[in-house]
Design a protein around this motif. Structure first.
Motif, PDB file in Angstrom:
ATOM      1  N   ASP A   1       0.861  -1.142  -0.050  1.00 19.20           N
ATOM      2  CA  ASP A   1      -0.024   0.008  -0.176  1.00 19.20           C
ATOM      3  C   ASP A   1       0.896   1.288  -0.215  1.00 19.20           C
ATOM      4  O   ASP A   1       1.759   1.247   0.788  1.00 19.20           O
TER       5      ASP A   1
ATOM      6  N   LEU B   1       0.842  -6.296   0.555  1.00 13.60           N
ATOM      7  CA  LEU B   1      -0.621  -6.643   0.128  1.00 13.60           C
ATOM      8  C   LEU B   1      -0.540  -8.012  -0.366  1.00 13.60           C
ATOM      9  O   LEU B   1      -1.482  -8.880  -0.312  1.00 13.60           O
TER      10      LEU B   1
ATOM     11  N   GLU C   1      -2.188   1.990  -5.099  1.00 11.25           N
ATOM     12  CA  GLU C   1      -3.585   2.399  -4.145  1.00 11.25           C
ATOM     13  C   GLU C   1      -4.602   1.299  -4.606  1.00 11.25           C
ATOM     14  O   GLU C   1      -4.745   1.059  -5.715  1.00 11.25           O
TER      15      GLU C   1
ATOM     16  N   ARG D   1      -8.090  -7.860   3.114  1.00  6.60           N
ATOM     17  CA  ARG D   1      -7.014  -6.743   2.609  1.00  6.60           C
ATOM     18  C   ARG D   1      -5.710  -7.210   1.882  1.00  6.60           C
ATOM     19  O   ARG D   1      -5.393  -6.790   1.036  1.00  6.60           O
ATOM     20  N   SER D   2      -5.193  -7.830   2.640  1.00  5.89           N
ATOM     21  CA  SER D   2      -3.705  -8.327   2.387  1.00  5.89           C
ATOM     22  C   SER D   2      -3.759 -10.019   2.261  1.00  5.89           C
ATOM     23  O   SER D   2      -4.496 -10.755   2.877  1.00  5.89           O
TER      24      SER D   2
END
Length: 126
Positions: free
Chosen positions: A27, A34, A93, A104-105
């Motif tokens: 990120d 990520l 982004e 998210r990751s």
């Protein structure tokens, strides 16, 4: 030591035997790791041309743009190459979760000393 590759000012990726280079994706704001994926020459070209992360899927044996089905596109803010040009760092982004699981990751589990995987979830508001 490949001095020209390490000291030079030209992008000259050191592709592996399969024509791939590892891409580490973080990120751009938080620095959070990520995902890790692979790029071939075409994926790198498309990433640089479009500003969106493209990769080579080893399991599907095809080129893919991150988010092509989910909409979770990775917009590349900065692209770096390591000293011997055999790995790329994509600062992005993310328009949603980076992991195909919805996390998210992709690195959402911690490995304990006994080899057991433990959840390591961080909840953040968008």
């Amino acid at each position: 030591m490949d001095t020209a590759r390490e000291k030079g000012s030209k992008l000259d990726p050191k592709w592996d035997a399969d024509g791939l280079i590892t891409g580490v994706v973080t990120d751009s704001q938080s620095g959070e790791l990520l995902m890790v994926a692979h790029l071939n020459a075409e994926a790198l070209r498309l990433t640089m041309e479009t500003g969106e992360a493209h990769f080579w899927s080893r399991s599907r044996a095809r080129l893919w743009r991150k988010g092509e089905t989910s909409g979770h596109v990775l917009r590349v803010v900065e692209l770096r190459v390591d000293c011997d040009q055999d790995a790329l760092w994509l600062k992005v982004e993310a328009a949603g979760p980076a992991c195909h699981t919805g996390a998210r990751s992709c690195f959402y589990r911690r490995v304990e000393r006994n080899g057991v995987l433990q959840g390591n979830f961080t909840i953040r508001s968008a």
